[in-house]
Design a protein around this motif. Structure first.
Motif, PDB file in Angstrom:
ATOM      1  N   LEU A  97     -12.687   3.938 -31.366  1.00  0.00           N
ATOM      2  CA  LEU A  97     -13.245   3.753 -32.522  1.00  0.00           C
ATOM      3  C   LEU A  97     -12.488   2.489 -33.478  1.00  0.00           C
ATOM      4  O   LEU A  97     -12.951   1.605 -33.936  1.00  0.00           O
ATOM      5  CB  LEU A  97     -13.731   4.771 -33.572  1.00  0.00           C
ATOM      6  CG  LEU A  97     -14.846   5.399 -33.278  1.00  0.00           C
ATOM      7  CD1 LEU A  97     -15.143   6.624 -34.058  1.00  0.00           C
ATOM      8  CD2 LEU A  97     -16.306   4.724 -33.037  1.00  0.00           C
ATOM      9  N   ILE A  98     -11.159   2.962 -33.564  1.00  0.00           N
ATOM     10  CA  ILE A  98     -10.070   2.080 -34.121  1.00  0.00           C
ATOM     11  C   ILE A  98      -9.924   0.665 -33.400  1.00  0.00           C
ATOM     12  O   ILE A  98      -9.931  -0.306 -33.908  1.00  0.00           O
ATOM     13  CB  ILE A  98      -8.716   2.701 -34.229  1.00  0.00           C
ATOM     14  CG1 ILE A  98      -8.821   3.809 -35.260  1.00  0.00           C
ATOM     15  CG2 ILE A  98      -7.764   1.662 -34.550  1.00  0.00           C
ATOM     16  CD1 ILE A  98      -7.735   4.751 -35.274  1.00  0.00           C
ATOM     17  N   CYS A 149     -12.633  -0.516 -31.503  1.00  0.00           N
ATOM     18  CA  CYS A 149     -13.683  -1.449 -31.570  1.00  0.00           C
ATOM     19  C   CYS A 149     -13.524  -2.005 -32.666  1.00  0.00           C
ATOM     20  O   CYS A 149     -14.150  -3.185 -33.037  1.00  0.00           O
ATOM     21  CB  CYS A 149     -14.823  -0.408 -31.472  1.00  0.00           C
ATOM     22  SG  CYS A 149     -15.344   0.051 -29.696  1.00  0.00           S
ATOM     23  N   THR A 150     -13.198  -1.203 -33.872  1.00  0.00           N
ATOM     24  CA  THR A 150     -13.271  -2.139 -35.263  1.00  0.00           C
ATOM     25  C   THR A 150     -12.205  -3.274 -35.311  1.00  0.00           C
ATOM     26  O   THR A 150     -12.350  -4.247 -35.742  1.00  0.00           O
ATOM     27  CB  THR A 150     -12.791  -1.045 -36.202  1.00  0.00           C
ATOM     28  OG1 THR A 150     -13.385   0.029 -36.265  1.00  0.00           O
ATOM     29  CG2 THR A 150     -12.700  -1.782 -37.680  1.00  0.00           C
ATOM     30  N   ILE A 151     -10.918  -2.961 -34.592  1.00  0.00           N
ATOM     31  CA  ILE A 151     -10.032  -3.984 -34.673  1.00  0.00           C
ATOM     32  C   ILE A 151     -10.515  -5.530 -33.648  1.00  0.00           C
ATOM     33  O   ILE A 151     -10.572  -6.536 -34.075  1.00  0.00           O
ATOM     34  CB  ILE A 151      -8.809  -3.883 -34.288  1.00  0.00           C
ATOM     35  CG1 ILE A 151      -7.935  -2.978 -35.158  1.00  0.00           C
ATOM     36  CG2 ILE A 151      -7.892  -4.848 -33.820  1.00  0.00           C
ATOM     37  CD1 ILE A 151      -6.661  -2.165 -34.624  1.00  0.00           C
ATOM     38  N   LEU A 181     -13.781  -6.036 -33.321  1.00  0.00           N
ATOM     39  CA  LEU A 181     -14.788  -6.573 -34.144  1.00  0.00           C
ATOM     40  C   LEU A 181     -14.216  -7.825 -34.939  1.00  0.00           C
ATOM     41  O   LEU A 181     -14.885  -8.883 -35.262  1.00  0.00           O
ATOM     42  CB  LEU A 181     -15.707  -5.733 -34.862  1.00  0.00           C
ATOM     43  CG  LEU A 181     -16.834  -6.249 -35.742  1.00  0.00           C
ATOM     44  CD1 LEU A 181     -17.774  -6.983 -34.704  1.00  0.00           C
ATOM     45  CD2 LEU A 181     -17.612  -5.141 -36.426  1.00  0.00           C
ATOM     46  N   ALA A 182     -13.257  -7.216 -35.650  1.00  0.00           N
ATOM     47  CA  ALA A 182     -12.713  -8.214 -36.619  1.00  0.00           C
ATOM     48  C   ALA A 182     -11.806  -9.626 -35.766  1.00  0.00           C
ATOM     49  O   ALA A 182     -12.230 -10.556 -36.743  1.00  0.00           O
ATOM     50  CB  ALA A 182     -11.370  -7.268 -37.562  1.00  0.00           C
ATOM     51  N   CYS A 183     -11.235  -9.263 -34.669  1.00  0.00           N
ATOM     52  CA  CYS A 183     -10.788 -10.471 -34.217  1.00  0.00           C
ATOM     53  C   CYS A 183     -11.890 -11.315 -33.765  1.00  0.00           C
ATOM     54  O   CYS A 183     -11.758 -12.812 -33.586  1.00  0.00           O
ATOM     55  CB  CYS A 183     -10.212  -9.773 -32.924  1.00  0.00           C
ATOM     56  SG  CYS A 183      -8.533  -9.220 -33.582  1.00  0.00           S
ATOM     57  N   TYR A 211     -13.870  -9.645 -28.143  1.00  0.00           N
ATOM     58  CA  TYR A 211     -14.070  -8.210 -28.588  1.00  0.00           C
ATOM     59  C   TYR A 211     -13.810  -7.251 -27.547  1.00  0.00           C
ATOM     60  O   TYR A 211     -13.240  -6.242 -27.835  1.00  0.00           O
ATOM     61  CB  TYR A 211     -15.530  -8.225 -29.116  1.00  0.00           C
ATOM     62  CG  TYR A 211     -16.061  -6.870 -29.301  1.00  0.00           C
ATOM     63  CD1 TYR A 211     -15.606  -5.823 -30.338  1.00  0.00           C
ATOM     64  CD2 TYR A 211     -17.034  -6.121 -28.180  1.00  0.00           C
ATOM     65  CE1 TYR A 211     -16.062  -4.588 -30.691  1.00  0.00           C
ATOM     66  CE2 TYR A 211     -17.752  -4.929 -28.548  1.00  0.00           C
ATOM     67  CZ  TYR A 211     -17.195  -4.197 -29.466  1.00  0.00           C
ATOM     68  OH  TYR A 211     -17.461  -3.013 -29.556  1.00  0.00           O
ATOM     69  N   SER A 230     -10.687  -4.771 -27.918  1.00  0.00           N
ATOM     70  CA  SER A 230     -11.234  -3.278 -28.210  1.00  0.00           C
ATOM     71  C   SER A 230     -10.585  -2.311 -26.996  1.00  0.00           C
ATOM     72  O   SER A 230     -10.105  -1.044 -27.201  1.00  0.00           O
ATOM     73  CB  SER A 230     -12.538  -3.104 -28.482  1.00  0.00           C
ATOM     74  OG  SER A 230     -13.483  -3.282 -27.432  1.00  0.00           O
TER      75      SER A 230
END
Length: 63
Positions: free
Chosen positions: A7-8, A10-12, A14-16, A35, A39
């Motif tokens: 999850l962390i 995927c969040t990073i 997505l931001a990238c 992504y 991720s």
């Protein structure tokens, strides 16, 4: 721990991808590839880091 690591990641990722797509004018397919790669790399790195801290001492205890 593995679920939270992914999850962390995927969040990073997505931001990238969003920063690359909007800020650096990447194509949508290239941003999606970024992504996926970020991720998976971050998720696996966090999992490996958490496994490395575990104590795997499998010696027998004399009673």
């Amino acid at each position: 721990m593995a679920i939270f690591s992914f999850l962390i990641g995927c969040t990073i990722g997505l931001a990238c991808a969003v920063v690359g797509w909007l800020g650096f004018d990447m194509s949508l397919l290239a941003a999606f590839g970024l992504y996926l790669s970020v991720s998976l790399l971050v998720g696996m790195a966090l999992i490996l880091a958490s496994l490395h801290t575990l104590d795997h001492d499998c010696t027998e205890v004399d009673a």
